[in-house]
Structure formats: structure tokens, C-alpha cells
Design a protein around this motif. Structure first.
Motif, PDB file in Angstrom:
ATOM      1  N   ASN A 161       0.805  -1.221   0.000  1.00  0.00           N
ATOM      2  CA  ASN A 161       0.000   0.000   0.000  1.00  0.00           C
ATOM      3  C   ASN A 161       0.840   1.275   0.000  1.00  0.00           C
ATOM      4  O   ASN A 161       0.301   2.370  -0.118  1.00  0.00           O
ATOM      5  CB  ASN A 161      -0.942   0.020   1.203  1.00  0.00           C
ATOM      6  N   LEU A 162       2.155   1.133   0.181  1.00  0.00           N
ATOM      7  CA  LEU A 162       3.036   2.294   0.162  1.00  0.00           C
ATOM      8  C   LEU A 162       3.665   2.425  -1.215  1.00  0.00           C
ATOM      9  O   LEU A 162       4.422   1.558  -1.650  1.00  0.00           O
ATOM     10  CB  LEU A 162       4.137   2.153   1.227  1.00  0.00           C
ATOM     11  N   LEU A 163       3.338   3.525  -1.896  1.00  0.00           N
ATOM     12  CA  LEU A 163       3.866   3.752  -3.237  1.00  0.00           C
ATOM     13  C   LEU A 163       5.300   4.264  -3.168  1.00  0.00           C
ATOM     14  O   LEU A 163       5.717   4.827  -2.147  1.00  0.00           O
ATOM     15  CB  LEU A 163       2.990   4.767  -3.971  1.00  0.00           C
ATOM     16  N   PRO A 164       6.072   4.097  -4.211  1.00  0.00           N
ATOM     17  CA  PRO A 164       7.443   4.619  -4.230  1.00  0.00           C
ATOM     18  C   PRO A 164       7.458   6.135  -4.024  1.00  0.00           C
ATOM     19  O   PRO A 164       6.566   6.846  -4.524  1.00  0.00           O
ATOM     20  CB  PRO A 164       7.951   4.241  -5.634  1.00  0.00           C
ATOM     21  N   LEU A 165       8.448   6.637  -3.291  1.00  0.00           N
ATOM     22  CA  LEU A 165       8.599   8.068  -3.045  1.00  0.00           C
ATOM     23  C   LEU A 165       9.651   8.609  -4.001  1.00  0.00           C
ATOM     24  O   LEU A 165      10.813   8.203  -3.954  1.00  0.00           O
ATOM     25  CB  LEU A 165       9.032   8.314  -1.597  1.00  0.00           C
ATOM     26  N   ARG A 166       9.236   9.506  -4.874  1.00  0.00           N
ATOM     27  CA  ARG A 166      10.157  10.068  -5.852  1.00  0.00           C
ATOM     28  C   ARG A 166      10.397  11.544  -5.533  1.00  0.00           C
ATOM     29  O   ARG A 166       9.445  12.311  -5.362  1.00  0.00           O
ATOM     30  CB  ARG A 166       9.610   9.913  -7.265  1.00  0.00           C
ATOM     31  N   LEU A 167      11.669  11.925  -5.451  1.00  0.00           N
ATOM     32  CA  LEU A 167      12.053  13.287  -5.107  1.00  0.00           C
ATOM     33  C   LEU A 167      12.482  14.044  -6.359  1.00  0.00           C
ATOM     34  O   LEU A 167      13.164  13.487  -7.229  1.00  0.00           O
ATOM     35  CB  LEU A 167      13.206  13.269  -4.100  1.00  0.00           C
ATOM     36  N   TYR A 168      12.103  15.328  -6.426  1.00  0.00           N
ATOM     37  CA  TYR A 168      12.444  16.154  -7.576  1.00  0.00           C
ATOM     38  C   TYR A 168      13.096  17.450  -7.107  1.00  0.00           C
ATOM     39  O   TYR A 168      12.981  17.854  -5.939  1.00  0.00           O
ATOM     40  CB  TYR A 168      11.180  16.494  -8.390  1.00  0.00           C
ATOM     41  N   THR A 169      13.770  18.120  -8.025  1.00  0.00           N
ATOM     42  CA  THR A 169      14.276  19.476  -7.798  1.00  0.00           C
ATOM     43  C   THR A 169      13.582  20.395  -8.790  1.00  0.00           C
ATOM     44  O   THR A 169      12.795  19.936  -9.645  1.00  0.00           O
ATOM     45  CB  THR A 169      15.794  19.537  -8.012  1.00  0.00           C
ATOM     46  N   ASN A 170      13.865  21.687  -8.699  1.00  0.00           N
ATOM     47  CA  ASN A 170      13.248  22.633  -9.639  1.00  0.00           C
ATOM     48  C   ASN A 170      13.600  22.284 -11.089  1.00  0.00           C
ATOM     49  O   ASN A 170      12.821  22.533 -12.011  1.00  0.00           O
ATOM     50  CB  ASN A 170      13.707  24.057  -9.331  1.00  0.00           C
ATOM     51  N   ASP A 171      14.773  21.694 -11.285  1.00  0.00           N
ATOM     52  CA  ASP A 171      15.226  21.375 -12.648  1.00  0.00           C
ATOM     53  C   ASP A 171      14.640  20.079 -13.190  1.00  0.00           C
ATOM     54  O   ASP A 171      14.669  19.844 -14.401  1.00  0.00           O
ATOM     55  CB  ASP A 171      16.760  21.279 -12.676  1.00  0.00           C
ATOM     56  N   THR A 172      14.131  19.237 -12.305  1.00  0.00           N
ATOM     57  CA  THR A 172      13.646  17.922 -12.761  1.00  0.00           C
ATOM     58  C   THR A 172      12.146  17.750 -12.587  1.00  0.00           C
ATOM     59  O   THR A 172      11.637  16.641 -12.727  1.00  0.00           O
ATOM     60  CB  THR A 172      14.373  16.798 -11.996  1.00  0.00           C
ATOM     61  N   LEU A 173      11.446  18.824 -12.271  1.00  0.00           N
ATOM     62  CA  LEU A 173      10.001  18.714 -12.042  1.00  0.00           C
ATOM     63  C   LEU A 173       9.282  18.221 -13.291  1.00  0.00           C
ATOM     64  O   LEU A 173       9.474  18.761 -14.391  1.00  0.00           O
ATOM     65  CB  LEU A 173       9.422  20.079 -11.645  1.00  0.00           C
ATOM     66  N   PRO A 174       8.413  17.228 -13.133  1.00  0.00           N
ATOM     67  CA  PRO A 174       7.610  16.781 -14.278  1.00  0.00           C
ATOM     68  C   PRO A 174       6.475  17.771 -14.540  1.00  0.00           C
ATOM     69  O   PRO A 174       6.062  18.520 -13.654  1.00  0.00           O
ATOM     70  CB  PRO A 174       7.069  15.424 -13.817  1.00  0.00           C
ATOM     71  N   THR A 175       5.964  17.778 -15.727  1.00  0.00           N
ATOM     72  CA  THR A 175       4.862  18.682 -16.073  1.00  0.00           C
ATOM     73  C   THR A 175       3.520  17.991 -15.833  1.00  0.00           C
ATOM     74  O   THR A 175       3.422  16.762 -15.834  1.00  0.00           O
ATOM     75  CB  THR A 175       4.956  19.104 -17.557  1.00  0.00           C
ATOM     76  N   GLY A 176       2.520  18.818 -15.612  1.00  0.00           N
ATOM     77  CA  GLY A 176       1.168  18.283 -15.502  1.00  0.00           C
ATOM     78  C   GLY A 176       0.800  17.740 -14.137  1.00  0.00           C
ATOM     79  O   GLY A 176      -0.255  17.122 -13.991  1.00  0.00           O
ATOM     80  N   LEU A 177       1.663  17.941 -13.121  1.00  0.00           N
ATOM     81  CA  LEU A 177       1.363  17.453 -11.772  1.00  0.00           C
ATOM     82  C   LEU A 177       1.245  18.627 -10.811  1.00  0.00           C
ATOM     83  O   LEU A 177       1.971  19.615 -10.923  1.00  0.00           O
ATOM     84  CB  LEU A 177       2.458  16.496 -11.288  1.00  0.00           C
ATOM     85  N   SER A 178       0.320  18.518  -9.860  1.00  0.00           N
ATOM     86  CA  SER A 178       0.144  19.577  -8.859  1.00  0.00           C
ATOM     87  C   SER A 178       1.141  19.384  -7.718  1.00  0.00           C
ATOM     88  O   SER A 178       1.775  18.338  -7.584  1.00  0.00           O
ATOM     89  CB  SER A 178      -1.284  19.550  -8.310  1.00  0.00           C
ATOM     90  N   ASP A 179       1.246  20.419  -6.880  1.00  0.00           N
ATOM     91  CA  ASP A 179       2.221  20.390  -5.778  1.00  0.00           C
ATOM     92  C   ASP A 179       1.986  19.240  -4.814  1.00  0.00           C
ATOM     93  O   ASP A 179       2.933  18.710  -4.226  1.00  0.00           O
ATOM     94  CB  ASP A 179       2.187  21.713  -5.006  1.00  0.00           C
ATOM     95  N   ASP A 180       0.722  18.845  -4.622  1.00  0.00           N
ATOM     96  CA  ASP A 180       0.438  17.785  -3.660  1.00  0.00           C
ATOM     97  C   ASP A 180       0.743  16.398  -4.222  1.00  0.00           C
ATOM     98  O   ASP A 180       0.609  15.393  -3.527  1.00  0.00           O
ATOM     99  CB  ASP A 180      -1.012  17.854  -3.177  1.00  0.00           C
ATOM    100  N   GLN A 181       1.164  16.336  -5.484  1.00  0.00           N
ATOM    101  CA  GLN A 181       1.488  15.044  -6.092  1.00  0.00           C
ATOM    102  C   GLN A 181       2.995  14.792  -6.190  1.00  0.00           C
ATOM    103  O   GLN A 181       3.410  13.710  -6.590  1.00  0.00           O
ATOM    104  CB  GLN A 181       0.878  14.964  -7.500  1.00  0.00           C
ATOM    105  N   ILE A 182       3.797  15.789  -5.828  1.00  0.00           N
ATOM    106  CA  ILE A 182       5.247  15.658  -5.962  1.00  0.00           C
ATOM    107  C   ILE A 182       5.942  16.166  -4.692  1.00  0.00           C
ATOM    108  O   ILE A 182       5.357  16.888  -3.887  1.00  0.00           O
ATOM    109  CB  ILE A 182       5.776  16.464  -7.170  1.00  0.00           C
TER     110      ILE A 182
END
Length: 377
Positions: A161-182
Motif C-alpha cells: 500500500n506504500l507507493l514509491p517516493l520520488r524526489l524532484y528538484t526545480n530542474d527535474t520537475l515533471p509537467t502536468g502534476l500539482s504540488d500535492d502530487q510531488i
């Protein structure tokens, strides 16, 4: 400094309470399910003191970012210390783990004892076993709990039930996702308050205090806020405020086991006392007496206490000269010793002047006038 190898999140599974006298064990599930964070460092420490310094700094950081209240004795943070010894240039030796250390002092003593124990065993030709130990605070020794060579301590299993935790920086942010998803590391870093190291540097830069003085203020919860409240409001000498706070106020608080937040001498009352000292209305000795009166329950402000007891400092040179001449007249033996070259007795004569003035004479004026009168003889 230490390298952090990993941080893992767990859930408290409860604990067992063993009663040797009644020969029974109780299960405490009050904290079951509470989230726990385990921080694992590299073997970067050589002594118990080094490890304890790291834990103290870590506690300050966790308290600053509101992750932990830092109450080790209540179980908010515990330390498991893995200890091994080896010769320089050789691989790490067989390690033992000292579990559930619940104080900074305990960390220091347990690690240092275990280091000495392992060295002693190896020097006798004995073997070090991979085992789990506890620390007996009464005897100051580590005690074997279980043998890791034969017992499997932990069994990990994935939680679906625990999904993988993926960390991003300002340079690697994916598009199309809201702040509460990353999880944006840069955004989190920018939102952090001043950390302990930054606070210490700020205190040194702004108030001209030493590193040790800044470390002391930052290291005690609520102390820096109390200090800055007094200094900013009165615009007085920061070193004077620090010395009064560190050497006098905390002495009373530690004696009565009171936190700075519950101090009967609030920052407003200490401000008034600092102003009296800065204006030389009172001496440092009188300030100590005022603090003692306030800690004993007097709720008046310092100026009212000073006025009531007639404790204002005497700064009139003519009045101080009278006391000096009186001390010279009544202490012929000390004067003769001074004139004969034994300059150390000068402080005895100074003491006589202060005794006559009931401790209210301004010290610098006393020294200046008394020396002048003695040299004129």
C-alpha cells in the motif's frame, strides 16, 4: 559532521515491559502505529563524545523544524549505537549494538565503556561477538541482551500500500502534476527556518558574541528568544545581557528545575535590570541580589525593589572619598603593608571600603580614588 547513509520510516509496534520480580511481561500498545523515523549514519565517530555532539546537533535541527520535541527521557528520540574497534588501516571489527540510549550523557558513557571493553577483550586474546546490549545507568556498564549470531533480529517485508517516493528538484520537475502530487526538494529547502548552525552564525555576526556563547544560546530551548527580546528592547550591551542570563538567571532556573519559558523573571523584568546596570544605577553584586529577591517571589519590577532596599549605587566621588579615607584611617596595618611594597593588600582595603558602603560604592571609582589617596601618603 557525519555522513547519513539512509533515513527510513517505520511504525511503532509497541513495547514489552518485563517485571523480573513478578516474573511476567506486559505489552504496551499505546504508541502502536505511531510513525517513527530512523536515521542511519556512517561509522564516522571515534569516541562517545563525538557521537553525543552529533546527537545534540541533530536534536536541535529536529526541534527547529518541528519534527521532534527532543525529550529523550520520554522516548521522543532514542539512540542505538553500533560499536567496533580496529587498528588504523584495517577493516572495521565485529560490532556490538547498544540499544535504546535515552540521554546525551548515556550515549557518551555507553560508547566509551564499550570501546574500552572491546579493546580489553581483544588484548586478552578473546573474541568480540556480534550481540545486542543495553546500558546499565547504575553500574555504567553494557549488558548483553541477545546474540545476533544466532537470532534473526529483523525481518523486512514490502508494504504494497506504500507507493514509491520520488524526489524532484526545480530542474527535474515533471509537467502536468500539482504540488500535492510531488516532493520538490528545493521548495522544501526554501521553506526551512534558520537551522542551528545559521542561528549561531547570525548571533555572532549581530551581537559580537563568541562561538561558544552563541552555541549556548542556541542550544537551550527558548533561551535565544529570551536573550534577543531583552537586547532588542533595551538596545544595551549584548555581552552584559548574556553574562547576566547565563551566569545568574540560569543558575536559579537549574537549581529549581524550571524552564526558561516558566521563569518567574520574565524578559520584561530582566530588561529593567539590564537598564539599571547599564546606567550604573546599581552594581553587578546588587543585580545579583535583585535577581535573588525576584526568584524568591517578589513580583515588583527591579527599580521598585532597588528603591525599597536603598540599593542604588553611590557614584558621588566626594562620598566615595570619605569611605576611602575612613578605610585608610581604620586599617593602619594594611596601609603599612601596601606602602612597604605588598600591593596585594590593596584588594583587602577595597573590601573594607565596600563593607563601609554596604556594597553600594561604584567599584571603578573606589579603585581609582583609594589608589590615589594611598599614593599621596
Amino acid at each position: 559532521m557525519a555522513k547519513i547513509l539512509q533515513i527510513q520510516l517505520e511504525q511503532d509496534s509497541g513495547k514489552s515491559l518485563h517485571d523480573d520480580e513478578l516474573r511476567r511481561s506486559l505489552i504496551d500498545l499505546n504508541r502502536a502505529g505511531v510513525g517513527l523515523m530512523e536515521i542511519v549514519t556512517a561509522p564516522d565517530f571515534s569516541t562517545g563524545t563525538e557521537a553525543a555532539a552529533f546527537i545534540k546537533e541533530l536534536l536541535l535541527i529536529l526541534q527547529t523544524i518541528k519534527v521532534c520535541d527532543g525529550k529523550m527521557s520520554e522516548g521522543s528520540l532514542r539512540v542505538d549505537a553500533n560499536v567496533s574497534v580496529h587498528h588504523p588501516g584495517q577493516p572495521l571489527g565485529v560490532r556490538t549494538e547498544v540499544k535504546n540510549l535515552n540521554s546525551i550523557t548515556g550515549v557518551t558513557k555507553a560508547i566509551d565503556f564499550e570501546i574500552k571493553r572491546q579493546i580489553s577483550e581483544l588484548e586478552k586474546g578473546n573474541e568480540i561477538f556480534n550481540e545486542t546490549k543495553s546500558f546499565d545507568y547504575v553500574t555504567g556498564k553494557t549488558v548483553t541482551m541477545r546474540d545476533k549470531e544466532r537470532l534473526q533480529d529483523y525481518r523486512f517485508m514490502p508494504e504494497p500500500n506504500l507507493l514509491p517516493l520520488r524526489l524532484y528538484t526545480n530542474d527535474t520537475l515533471p509537467t502536468g502534476l500539482s504540488d500535492d502530487q510531488i516532493v520538490n526538494v528545493d521548495k522544501l529547502r526554501d521553506s526551512l527556518p534558520l537551522l542551528p548552525a545559521q542561528k549561531r552564525q547570525a548571533v555572532q555576526d549581530k551581537y559580537g558574541l563568541s562561538y561558544n556563547q552563541a552555541q549556548f544560546l542556541v542550544g537551550e530551548e527558548g533561551l535565544l528568544e529570551y536573550f534577543t527580546d531583552v537586547v532588542e528592547e533595551t538596545n544595551r550591551d549584548p555581552l552584559l545581557t548574556y553574562n547576566l542570563l547565563a551566569n545568574q538567571v540560569l543558575m536559579y532556573l537549574n537549581r529549581e528545575d524550571i524552564s526558561i519559558h516558566n521563569s518567574p523573571v520574565c524578559s520584561k523584568r530582566l530588561k529593567e535590570l539590564v537598564v539599571l546596570l547599564s546606567h550604573k544605577t546599581i552594581s553587578l553584586n546588587t543585580a545579583k541580589k535583585v535577581l535573588e529577591v525576584m526568584f524568591e517571589g517578589d513580583t515588583r519590577l527591579p527599580p521598585d525593589i532597588v528603591e525599597h532596599h536603598n540599593w542604588k549605587q553611590i557614584t558621588d566621588p566626594d562620598k566615595i572619598e570619605e569611605y576611602c579615607l575612613d578605610a585608610i584611617t581604620k586599617n593602619h596595618k594594611l596601609v603599612s603593608l601596601y606602602k612597604g611594597g605588598k600591593k596585594k593588600v590593596f584588594q583587602n582595603l577595597v573590601g573594607q571600603v565596600h563593607k563601609m558602603a554596604y556594597g553600594r560604592a561604584e567599584p571603578n571609582l573606589v579603585n581609582e580614588i583609594l589608589k590615589k589617596k594611598l599614593d599621596q601618603m
